[in-house]
Scaffold this active site. Structure first.
Site, PDB file in Angstrom:
ATOM      1  N   LYS A  22       0.529   6.992  94.205  1.00 17.59           N
ATOM      2  CA  LYS A  22      -0.987   7.017  94.405  1.00 17.59           C
ATOM      3  C   LYS A  22      -1.898   6.904  93.378  1.00 17.59           C
ATOM      4  O   LYS A  22      -2.679   5.895  93.070  1.00 17.59           O
ATOM      5  CB  LYS A  22      -1.220   8.163  95.508  1.00 17.59           C
ATOM      6  CG  LYS A  22      -2.628   8.019  95.930  1.00 17.59           C
ATOM      7  CD  LYS A  22      -3.009   8.836  97.134  1.00 17.59           C
ATOM      8  CE  LYS A  22      -3.059  10.408  97.120  1.00 17.59           C
ATOM      9  NZ  LYS A  22      -4.208  10.998  96.284  1.00 17.59           N
ATOM     10  N   ARG A  27      -5.179   3.739  89.696  1.00 14.44           N
ATOM     11  CA  ARG A  27      -5.406   3.252  88.143  1.00 14.44           C
ATOM     12  C   ARG A  27      -5.151   1.707  87.894  1.00 14.44           C
ATOM     13  O   ARG A  27      -5.714   1.203  87.140  1.00 14.44           O
ATOM     14  CB  ARG A  27      -4.532   4.230  87.055  1.00 14.44           C
ATOM     15  CG  ARG A  27      -5.260   5.567  87.121  1.00 14.44           C
ATOM     16  CD  ARG A  27      -4.242   6.596  86.540  1.00 14.44           C
ATOM     17  NE  ARG A  27      -4.722   7.665  86.269  1.00 14.44           N
ATOM     18  CZ  ARG A  27      -5.014   8.812  87.463  1.00 14.44           C
ATOM     19  NH1 ARG A  27      -4.556   8.554  88.667  1.00 14.44           N
ATOM     20  NH2 ARG A  27      -5.461   9.895  86.878  1.00 14.44           N
ATOM     21  N   ASP A 320      -0.049  18.859  93.948  1.00 14.81           N
ATOM     22  CA  ASP A 320       0.062  18.538  95.382  1.00 14.81           C
ATOM     23  C   ASP A 320       1.184  18.561  95.883  1.00 14.81           C
ATOM     24  O   ASP A 320       1.277  18.611  97.226  1.00 14.81           O
ATOM     25  CB  ASP A 320      -0.267  16.950  95.365  1.00 14.81           C
ATOM     26  CG  ASP A 320      -1.566  16.466  94.798  1.00 14.81           C
ATOM     27  OD1 ASP A 320      -2.597  17.317  94.957  1.00 14.81           O
ATOM     28  OD2 ASP A 320      -1.680  15.316  94.171  1.00 14.81           O
ATOM     29  N   LYS A 347      -8.852  21.204  96.953  1.00 15.46           N
ATOM     30  CA  LYS A 347      -8.279  19.863  97.278  1.00 15.46           C
ATOM     31  C   LYS A 347      -8.746  19.399  98.561  1.00 15.46           C
ATOM     32  O   LYS A 347      -9.933  19.584  99.169  1.00 15.46           O
ATOM     33  CB  LYS A 347      -6.598  20.008  97.511  1.00 15.46           C
ATOM     34  CG  LYS A 347      -5.974  20.422  96.045  1.00 15.46           C
ATOM     35  CD  LYS A 347      -6.255  19.427  95.078  1.00 15.46           C
ATOM     36  CE  LYS A 347      -5.611  19.789  93.602  1.00 15.46           C
ATOM     37  NZ  LYS A 347      -6.030  18.638  92.724  1.00 15.46           N
TER      38      LYS A 347
HETATM   39  C1  S3P Z   1      -4.735  13.145  90.740  1.00 16.46           C
HETATM   40  C2  S3P Z   1      -4.967  14.201  90.154  1.00 16.46           C
HETATM   41  C3  S3P Z   1      -4.912  15.542  90.970  1.00 16.46           C
HETATM   42  C4  S3P Z   1      -4.271  15.463  92.246  1.00 16.46           C
HETATM   43  C5  S3P Z   1      -4.562  14.389  92.847  1.00 16.46           C
HETATM   44  C6  S3P Z   1      -4.504  13.107  92.312  1.00 16.46           C
HETATM   45  C7  S3P Z   1      -5.049  11.813  89.897  1.00 16.46           C
HETATM   46  O1  S3P Z   1      -6.326  16.130  90.975  1.00 16.46           O
HETATM   47  O2  S3P Z   1      -4.130  16.646  92.952  1.00 16.46           O
HETATM   48  O3  S3P Z   1      -3.885  14.029  94.163  1.00 16.46           O
HETATM   49  O4  S3P Z   1      -4.401  10.783  90.221  1.00 16.46           O
HETATM   50  O5  S3P Z   1      -5.650  12.083  88.913  1.00 16.46           O
HETATM   51  P1  S3P Z   1      -7.073  17.110  89.970  1.00 16.46           P
HETATM   52  O6  S3P Z   1      -7.444  16.233  88.712  1.00 16.46           O
HETATM   53  O7  S3P Z   1      -8.067  17.605  90.977  1.00 16.46           O
HETATM   54  O8  S3P Z   1      -5.989  18.253  89.715  1.00 16.46           O
END
Ligand code: S3P
Length: 441
Positions: A22, A27, A320, A347
């Site tokens: 994901k 990105r 996660d 979250k």
């Molecule tokens: C993500 C960063 C994480 C993660 C999210 C995806 C990302 O969040 O929990 O599912 O793709 O940069 P945080 O930056 O809030 O920790």
């Protein structure tokens, strides 16, 4: 809303591919939309979160098309080329789309209004509004920190030297993405290293970006206004989706599952270390590189798990994956204690509170801590028989779907629809391996 019933059926046996990562998928769409020329992306996660990013990039002027064989073709507008959308953008459930795009928009002289579902509208945006305001963007947000919000970017962006106040790849990436259309050097300092997909992808697209360890701080420097080269990218499988299968195959006796093509970025592999610390049998085969990220095939064979009290794994490397790890702890023998997890409260749901409630509803003894949870493992089958409230959180829904495979009475999940955000094929893939899952429309 469709509910989900989970009851034990068969051991999980087989070889499967998990969906695309994901974080990398988001990105790849954002950065190829800013490249000059045509990018081709395969293995993209076609879940609702990533489709929200695709929609937003289209609304800001890039051309993104899915061609017949599942390949995505993106024609970028170049750094600095984003345009104001002609309508509000709905980010659905996706915090990553929202926060990263706020970064991109901050250094473009455009105005964008964003909203999202009830979960996203309750998530804190101050953590990106603060640094991006220093860049020069202007925000109007509900109660100053929640969606819906309108961001107006600046045509005179200021390059930041920013130390992230919490371990967050989204905050880091938002500041770096704002630095893309900013003259001069944008610096981000991390006390705790977080997933580095943004840094890796920017480098592979020709940006001048360096990463250094300076007295234990990870310092990232990006030279602004690069011309980004288009990419030909294959997205690796998502270890965060693989985690559900790693736990399921570990706890369901007799299971033997191989997951092909899983992204094993060292800043994402905490779940493998954590499960191994609990006694899991996980082996890595065929290590290689894909799209600038390490990948491998991961085999997991069922093994008795024991509780863990001092988990020596950096939470940011598996942030996660805690909900499903808590389910592993519920089946393990002995007590587990997980701490240092205050970020779980912000979250898609408050994952400490929601997991504690769901575990309790299914007969597990838990104590919720300010920054963590204590779980008394059942040493095998759990009582079950409870209904879990998912609060629009995909990882809660999938975690309890897995836990029900080791329950004496069915575990019910109130709403299976959030699974679409990150793992649309979850139920089909799990039942194909032998799991007993039913979705009731
Ligand atoms: C993500 C960063 C994480 C993660 C999210 C995806 C990302 O969040 O929990 O599912 O793709 O940069 P945080 O930056 O809030 O920790």
């Amino acid at each position: 809303m469709p509910s989900l019933v989970s009851l034990p059926k068969n051991p999980l046996i087989g070889t499967v591919k998990v969906p695309g990562d994901k974080s990398v998928s988001h990105r790849s769409l954002m950065l190829s939309a800013l490249a000059v020329g045509e990018s081709r992306i395969t293995g993209l996660l076609e879940g609702e979160d990533v489709l929200a990013t695709a929609h937003a990039m289209r609304a800001m002027g890039a051309t993104l098309n899915r061609v017949d064989d599942g390949e995505w073709v993106v024609n970028g507008v170049g750094v600095g080329g984003l345009m104001s959308p002609d309508d509000i953008i709905d980010m659905g459930n996706s915090g990553t789309s929202t926060r990263l795009l706020m970064g991109l928009i901050a250094s473009h002289a455009i105005t964008v209004t964003m909203t999202g579902d009830a979960s996203l509208r309750s998530r804190p945006m101050g953590r990106v509004i603060d640094p991006l305001s220093e860049v020069g963007a202007v925000f109007k947000a509900r109660d100053d920190k929640f969606l819906p919000l309108t961001v107006t970017g600046t045509d005179m962006p200021v390059p930041l030297d920013y130390t992230t106040p919490m371990a967050s790849a989204q905050v880091k990436s938002a500041v770096l993405l704002a630095g893309l259309n900013t003259p001069g050097i944008t610096t981000v300092r991390e006390k705790v290293a977080t997933r580095d997909h943004t840094e890796r992808m920017l480098k592979s697209m020709g940006a001048d970006i360096t990463v250094q360890d300076e007295d234990g701080i990870r310092v990232i420097r990006l030279v602004g206004q690069p011309e980004l080269c288009p990419v030909n990218l294959e997205v690796p499988g998502d270890i965060s989706s693989a985690a559900f299968l790693l736990v399921a195959a570990s706890i369901i006796p007799g299971s033997d599952v191989t997951l092909e093509n899983v992204g094993l970025n060292p800043l994402r592999t905490g779940i493998i270390e954590a499960l191994k610390a609990m006694g899991a049998s996980i082996s890595i085969h065929n290590e290689r590189e894909l799209g600038g990220e390490p990948v491998a095939d991961v085999q997991v064979i069922a093994a008795p798990l024991k509780g863990v009290v001092n988990l020596e794994v950096d939470p940011s490397t598996m942030i996660d994956e805690f909900p499903v790890l808590f389910c592993a702890a519920a089946v393990a023998s002995g007590v587990s204690r997980f701490t240092g997890l205050e970020e779980l409260r912000v979250k898609e749901s408050d994952r400490l509170a929601v997991m504690a409630a769901g575990l309790r509803a299914n007969g597990i003894k838990v104590t919720e801590l300010d920054d963590g949870i204590d779980i008394e493992g059942c040493g095998g089958f759990i009582p079950g028989g409870g209904t879990v409230q998912t609060h629009l959180d995909h990882r809660i829904a999938m975690s309890f779907a897995i836990l029900g495979q080791m329950a004496n009475k069915a575990v019910m999940v109130d709403d299976a629809s959030p699974i679409q955000t990150s793992f649309p094929a979850f139920v089909r893939l799990m039942t194909g391996l032998g799991a007993g899952l039913d979705v009731l429309e």
